[in-house]
Design a protein around this motif. Structure first.
Motif, PDB file in Angstrom:
ATOM      1  N   GLU A  57      45.802  57.596  18.447  1.00 42.32           N
ATOM      2  CA  GLU A  57      45.618  56.898  17.122  1.00 42.32           C
ATOM      3  C   GLU A  57      45.869  55.451  17.573  1.00 42.32           C
ATOM      4  O   GLU A  57      46.966  55.116  17.850  1.00 42.32           O
ATOM      5  CB  GLU A  57      46.173  57.351  15.920  1.00 42.32           C
ATOM      6  CG  GLU A  57      46.028  56.508  14.676  1.00 42.32           C
ATOM      7  CD  GLU A  57      46.817  56.915  13.402  1.00 42.32           C
ATOM      8  OE1 GLU A  57      47.514  57.969  13.617  1.00 42.32           O
ATOM      9  OE2 GLU A  57      46.572  56.316  12.288  1.00 42.32           O
ATOM     10  N   ASN A 116      41.879  53.786  12.046  1.00 38.68           N
ATOM     11  CA  ASN A 116      41.743  53.596  10.442  1.00 38.68           C
ATOM     12  C   ASN A 116      40.702  52.876  10.008  1.00 38.68           C
ATOM     13  O   ASN A 116      40.583  51.564  10.401  1.00 38.68           O
ATOM     14  CB  ASN A 116      43.289  53.219  10.105  1.00 38.68           C
ATOM     15  CG  ASN A 116      44.384  54.379  10.563  1.00 38.68           C
ATOM     16  OD1 ASN A 116      44.554  55.256   9.976  1.00 38.68           O
ATOM     17  ND2 ASN A 116      44.961  54.026  11.386  1.00 38.68           N
ATOM     18  N   GLU A 148      39.499  57.744  11.237  1.00 37.37           N
ATOM     19  CA  GLU A 148      40.259  58.175  10.101  1.00 37.37           C
ATOM     20  C   GLU A 148      40.163  57.581   8.713  1.00 37.37           C
ATOM     21  O   GLU A 148      40.478  56.408   8.668  1.00 37.37           O
ATOM     22  CB  GLU A 148      41.643  58.044  10.831  1.00 37.37           C
ATOM     23  CG  GLU A 148      42.196  58.794  11.764  1.00 37.37           C
ATOM     24  CD  GLU A 148      43.706  59.014  11.926  1.00 37.37           C
ATOM     25  OE1 GLU A 148      44.367  58.499  11.357  1.00 37.37           O
ATOM     26  OE2 GLU A 148      44.192  59.288  13.177  1.00 37.37           O
ATOM     27  N   ASP A 178      42.722  61.573   6.770  1.00 35.23           N
ATOM     28  CA  ASP A 178      43.840  61.189   7.026  1.00 35.23           C
ATOM     29  C   ASP A 178      44.732  61.475   5.795  1.00 35.23           C
ATOM     30  O   ASP A 178      44.361  61.683   4.701  1.00 35.23           O
ATOM     31  CB  ASP A 178      43.967  59.448   7.215  1.00 35.23           C
ATOM     32  CG  ASP A 178      45.334  59.079   7.988  1.00 35.23           C
ATOM     33  OD1 ASP A 178      46.078  59.932   8.328  1.00 35.23           O
ATOM     34  OD2 ASP A 178      45.027  57.865   8.227  1.00 35.23           O
ATOM     35  N   LYS A 199      43.984  65.996   9.058  1.00 37.35           N
ATOM     36  CA  LYS A 199      45.579  65.347   9.507  1.00 37.35           C
ATOM     37  C   LYS A 199      46.320  65.757   8.440  1.00 37.35           C
ATOM     38  O   LYS A 199      46.362  65.072   7.502  1.00 37.35           O
ATOM     39  CB  LYS A 199      45.343  63.726   9.837  1.00 37.35           C
ATOM     40  CG  LYS A 199      45.838  63.377  11.031  1.00 37.35           C
ATOM     41  CD  LYS A 199      45.792  61.890  11.306  1.00 37.35           C
ATOM     42  CE  LYS A 199      46.695  61.696  12.167  1.00 37.35           C
ATOM     43  NZ  LYS A 199      46.730  60.056  12.720  1.00 37.35           N
TER      44      LYS A 199
END
Ligand code: C2E
Ligand code: CA
Ligand code: CA
Ligand code: CA
Length: 278
Positions: A57, A116, A148, A178, A199
């Motif tokens: 990530e 993200n 995400e 996420d 996740k």
């Protein structure tokens, strides 16, 4: 009573002014940060079941010239209130695409990198076009990029009839939910959107070995994801006991301080190479 009410109102408006000016001051600092290159990306490994790094990530870091390190938990919400999040998001994706190209050209082991993406980037429809631009500019393996997003982001786009996800999926870019399990949303969306990965939020992992409820929720998320052909990542894994519980219950990937903190590229690369020799 009228007097008190008035004072109260004045007190509030003073606080609100202070908040508004703090927001404006930080927005200004963020604009400078973009201009002066004060951001860096850190990479936190995602380990597969055999202890190899198969993903990462990308997490943004900000070194302010006077105030020092400022946490994304502090400045991302400020950026999200303004349009700065759009520029920041573009910066992050471009960095990652550059990095994926460097790794490709140096035959580094393939790592799927997730970034993200904030809700506003989808409601303003900037992500899809930006990805098209990036893939024209950088000749990378598109399946090595993953987005995400939170359940909230997905829902706000669904409400707007945003179909960008489907196009993004056709470009082979992955989609991960996420903080799964923390949003107030129905599970129905799981069947209508092309989601690859769930996740599990750190809040379930924290007590997964001591709290029956968290253990059940975690097992249920894993079973559901697998039956829907999705992969599962656990975030915030800090202890060997949590790690073992997750492996015993078929979790696909582990991310957390148990293996490694987010690191600058150089250290991340060393970690990848040492884990691939095991
Ligand atoms: P997130 O997406 O849920 O990211 C996971 C956060 O948990 C990261 O914090 C990571 O450093 C931290 N973490 C990972 N493993 C562990 C662990 O084992 N224990 C603990 N205590 N923490 C762990 P970070 O980097 O401070 O980021 C905070 C949040 O800021 C992120 O939460 C994400 O919502 C946001 N963020 C970070 N980078 C970006 C970005 O590039 N774009 C956007 N839009 N948001 C970002
Ligand atoms: Ca994340
Ligand atoms: Ca998360
Ligand atoms: Ca989280």
């Amino acid at each position: 009573a009228k007097e008190a009410g008035r004072n109260c109102y004045m007190f509030y408006s003073k606080e609100m002014n202070e908040m508004a000016s703090a927001q404006l001051a930080m927005e200004n600092d963020l604009r400078n940060a973009l201009k002066n290159d004060e951001f860096t990306l850190y990479y936190q490994p995602k380990m597969n079941r055999t202890g190899k790094v198969t993903g990462a990530e990308a997490l943004i870091r900000w070194m302010h010239p006077q105030k020092g390190f400022i946490s994304p938990a502090e400045f991302i919400p400020v950026a999200e209130k303004s349009d700065l999040i759009i520029e920041i998001g573009q910066w992050v994706r471009e960095q990652v695409c550059q990095q994926l190209l460097i790794w490709k050209e140096s035959s580094f082991p393939p790592i799927k990198v997730s970034v993200n993406v904030a809700a506003k980037e989808f409601t303003k429809h900037v992500v899809l076009q930006h990805l098209i631009d990036m893939f024209l500019k950088y000749d990378i393996d598109q399946h090595l990029l993953e987005l995400e997003i939170t359940e909230g982001t997905l829902m706000s786009s669904v409400d707007n009839g945003n179909m960008d996800y489907k196009v993004i999926k056709n470009m082979n870019v992955g989609l991960s939910i996420d903080d799964f399990g923390t949003g107030y949303c129905s599970l129905g969306y799981l069947k209508s959107y092309p989601i690859d990965t769930l996740k599990i939020d750190k809040s379930f992992i924290d007590n997964v070995t001591t709290n029956e409820c968290d253990a059940s929720i975690t097992k249920t998320i894993i079973a559901m994801a697998h039956s829907l052909n999705m992969k599962v990542v656990a975030e915030g894994v800090e202890t060997r006991a949590q790690h073992n519980f997750l492996l015993e219950n078929n979790c696909d990937q582990i991310q957390g301080y148990f293996y490694n903190r987010p690191q600058e590229v150089k250290h991340f690369e060393e970690f990848v190479l040492s884990s691939s020799k095991l």
